[in-house]
Design a protein around this motif. Structure first.
Motif, PDB file in Angstrom:
ATOM      1  N   ASP A 113       0.801  -1.225   0.000  1.00 33.60           N
ATOM      2  CA  ASP A 113       0.000   0.000   0.000  1.00 33.60           C
ATOM      3  C   ASP A 113       0.836   1.277   0.000  1.00 33.60           C
ATOM      4  OD1 ASP A 113       0.953  -0.114   2.590  1.00 33.60           O
ATOM      5  OD2 ASP A 113      -0.994   0.215   3.551  1.00 33.60           O
ATOM      6  N   ASP A 130      -3.931   0.581  -3.849  1.00 30.85           N
ATOM      7  CA  ASP A 130      -3.447  -0.109  -2.647  1.00 30.85           C
ATOM      8  C   ASP A 130      -3.801  -1.594  -2.663  1.00 30.85           C
ATOM      9  OD1 ASP A 130      -2.829   2.470  -1.929  1.00 30.85           O
ATOM     10  OD2 ASP A 130      -4.295   2.603  -0.310  1.00 30.85           O
ATOM     11  N   SER A 132      -4.715  -3.644  -0.313  1.00 34.58           N
ATOM     12  CA  SER A 132      -5.128  -3.581   1.089  1.00 34.58           C
ATOM     13  C   SER A 132      -6.530  -4.143   1.275  1.00 34.58           C
ATOM     14  CB  SER A 132      -5.093  -2.128   1.590  1.00 34.58           C
ATOM     15  OG  SER A 132      -6.069  -1.351   0.918  1.00 34.58           O
ATOM     16  N   VAL A 134      -9.018  -2.723   2.894  1.00 32.12           N
ATOM     17  CA  VAL A 134     -10.076  -1.734   2.659  1.00 32.12           C
ATOM     18  C   VAL A 134     -10.283  -1.467   1.167  1.00 32.12           C
ATOM     19  CG1 VAL A 134      -9.910  -0.602   4.905  1.00 32.12           C
ATOM     20  CG2 VAL A 134      -8.532   0.248   3.006  1.00 32.12           C
ATOM     21  N   ARG A 145     -14.478   5.168  -1.111  1.00 35.72           N
ATOM     22  CA  ARG A 145     -13.067   5.539  -0.972  1.00 35.72           C
ATOM     23  C   ARG A 145     -12.870   6.460   0.238  1.00 35.72           C
ATOM     24  NH1 ARG A 145      -9.286   4.529  -4.877  1.00 35.72           N
ATOM     25  NH2 ARG A 145     -10.057   3.483  -6.751  1.00 35.72           N
ATOM     26  N   ALA A 148     -12.840   4.406   3.258  1.00 35.82           N
ATOM     27  CA  ALA A 148     -11.596   3.636   3.321  1.00 35.82           C
ATOM     28  C   ALA A 148     -10.470   4.441   3.958  1.00 35.82           C
ATOM     29  CB  ALA A 148     -11.183   3.185   1.918  1.00 35.82           C
ATOM     30  N   GLU A 149     -10.464   5.758   3.706  1.00 36.07           N
ATOM     31  CA  GLU A 149      -9.393   6.623   4.222  1.00 36.07           C
ATOM     32  C   GLU A 149      -9.360   6.672   5.747  1.00 36.07           C
ATOM     33  OE1 GLU A 149      -6.974   8.127   2.494  1.00 36.07           O
ATOM     34  OE2 GLU A 149      -7.745   7.268   0.643  1.00 36.07           O
ATOM     35  N   HIS A 151     -10.974   4.084   7.698  1.00 33.07           N
ATOM     36  CA  HIS A 151     -11.377   2.767   8.198  1.00 33.07           C
ATOM     37  C   HIS A 151     -10.351   2.252   9.220  1.00 33.07           C
ATOM     38  CE1 HIS A 151     -12.613  -1.459   8.213  1.00 33.07           C
ATOM     39  NE2 HIS A 151     -13.715  -1.095   7.587  1.00 33.07           N
ATOM     40  N   ARG A 154      -7.513  -0.007   7.842  1.00 27.67           N
ATOM     41  CA  ARG A 154      -6.882   0.445   6.592  1.00 27.67           C
ATOM     42  C   ARG A 154      -5.406   0.070   6.502  1.00 27.67           C
ATOM     43  NH1 ARG A 154      -7.643   4.840   9.810  1.00 27.67           N
ATOM     44  NH2 ARG A 154      -5.898   6.284  10.206  1.00 27.67           N
ATOM     45  N   ASN A 155      -4.791  -0.327   7.626  1.00 29.02           N
ATOM     46  CA  ASN A 155      -3.370  -0.693   7.601  1.00 29.02           C
ATOM     47  C   ASN A 155      -3.128  -2.155   7.216  1.00 29.02           C
ATOM     48  OD1 ASN A 155      -2.487   1.877   8.378  1.00 29.02           O
ATOM     49  ND2 ASN A 155      -2.771   1.412  10.540  1.00 29.02           N
ATOM     50  N   ASP A 187       2.455   4.777   3.908  1.00 29.88           N
ATOM     51  CA  ASP A 187       1.172   5.179   4.494  1.00 29.88           C
ATOM     52  C   ASP A 187       1.345   6.070   5.717  1.00 29.88           C
ATOM     53  OD1 ASP A 187       2.039   3.245   6.290  1.00 29.88           O
ATOM     54  OD2 ASP A 187       0.197   2.058   6.239  1.00 29.88           O
ATOM     55  N   ASN A 191      -1.768   8.240   5.258  1.00 26.09           N
ATOM     56  CA  ASN A 191      -2.797   8.061   6.293  1.00 26.09           C
ATOM     57  C   ASN A 191      -2.999   9.308   7.151  1.00 26.09           C
ATOM     58  OD1 ASN A 191      -3.551   5.472   5.635  1.00 26.09           O
ATOM     59  ND2 ASN A 191      -2.338   4.474   7.222  1.00 26.09           N
TER      60      ASN A 191
END
Length: 235
Positions: A113, A130, A132, A134, A145, A148-149, A151, A154-155, A187, A191
């Motif tokens: 990601d 990504d 990932s 999410v 989306r 997802a940012e 969530h 998300r990692n 990220d 992130n």
């Protein structure tokens, strides 16, 4: 063309598991975000970067994309083999995003990601997708989306260098023009700093070094929850 990078620990972590590589002579740029217990993440990212760069150097008379795909397979195998050598390295892995510029195009090969963005005429777009959990939810229509940012999961990544003996990498090829900017990052930046915030900094009238400093500073000001690594390439 100018490239500037930075790789910092952030505000919360006790060690830096990211790694970056800049070779302006070869127009090759790499960013990796390692994971694993103890110092395994740090070992995974540095091993992947070193192995990829060495494999690119040793590949002669091949098309750039063939060289990059071959190199990512070699670095995956190196990290995988190293993970079997010591109990402290078990299950270590890393993301990797690699960009090479040649003949008016940017070639991007990636796993995980860590991202590549293309900025052109005040517009910033993410050109990688990504790998990932999410993003799989986004693709299935379960979440947007925007959701997802933020969530909580998300990692979680679905692909990484070194986890298995073989890896599936994705490729992006984009035409580039004078004035374009290419941003590679982990990220720890994406992130913490929104796409709009990144674009706002990239459009400012200041040096490449200043833009990189401002992106790192903003990520830290917003919490710096992870290591922060990026390379900004200005065409």
């Amino acid at each position: 063309m100018k490239a500037v990078g930075n790789c910092v620990i952030g505000m919360k972590r006790t060690n830096n598991e990211d790694a970056i590589y800049i070779n302006e002579q070869k127009n090759l740029y790499l960013v990796a975000d390692g994971m694993g217990g103890c110092n395994a993440g740090e070992v995974a990212s540095s091993t992947a970067i070193s192995a990829f760069a060495d494999a690119m150097e040793q590949s002669k008379n091949e098309e750039i994309l063939d060289k990059m795909m071959k190199s990512i397979m070699i670095c995956n195998r190196k990290v995988f083999q190293k993970s079997k050598q010591s109990i402290e390295f078990v299950d270590m892995g890393t993301t990797l995003v690699a960009a090479a510029i040649e003949k008016g195009k940017v070639f991007v090969v990636y796993v995980g990601d860590s991202r590549a963005y293309l900025y052109r005429q005040n517009d910033l777009k993410q050109i990688t997708t990504d790998h990932s959990y999410v993003m799989e939810l986004v693709k299935s229509g379960t979440i947007t989306r925007e959701e997802a940012e933020v969530h909580p999961k998300r990692n979680i990544i679905t692909r990484a260098i070194g986890i298995r003996e073989d890896v599936e990498a994705d490729v992006v090829i984009e035409d580039i023009k004078q004035g374009d900017k290419i941003l590679l990052c982990t990220d720890g930046l994406s992130n913490m700093v929104s796409q709009n915030e990144i674009a706002t900094i990239l459009k400012q009238e200041c040096s490449t070094e200043e833009k990189v400093k401002k992106l790192v500073l903003l990520a830290n000001q917003k919490g710096g929850l992870d290591n922060i690594s990026l390379i900004l390439i200005e065409i």
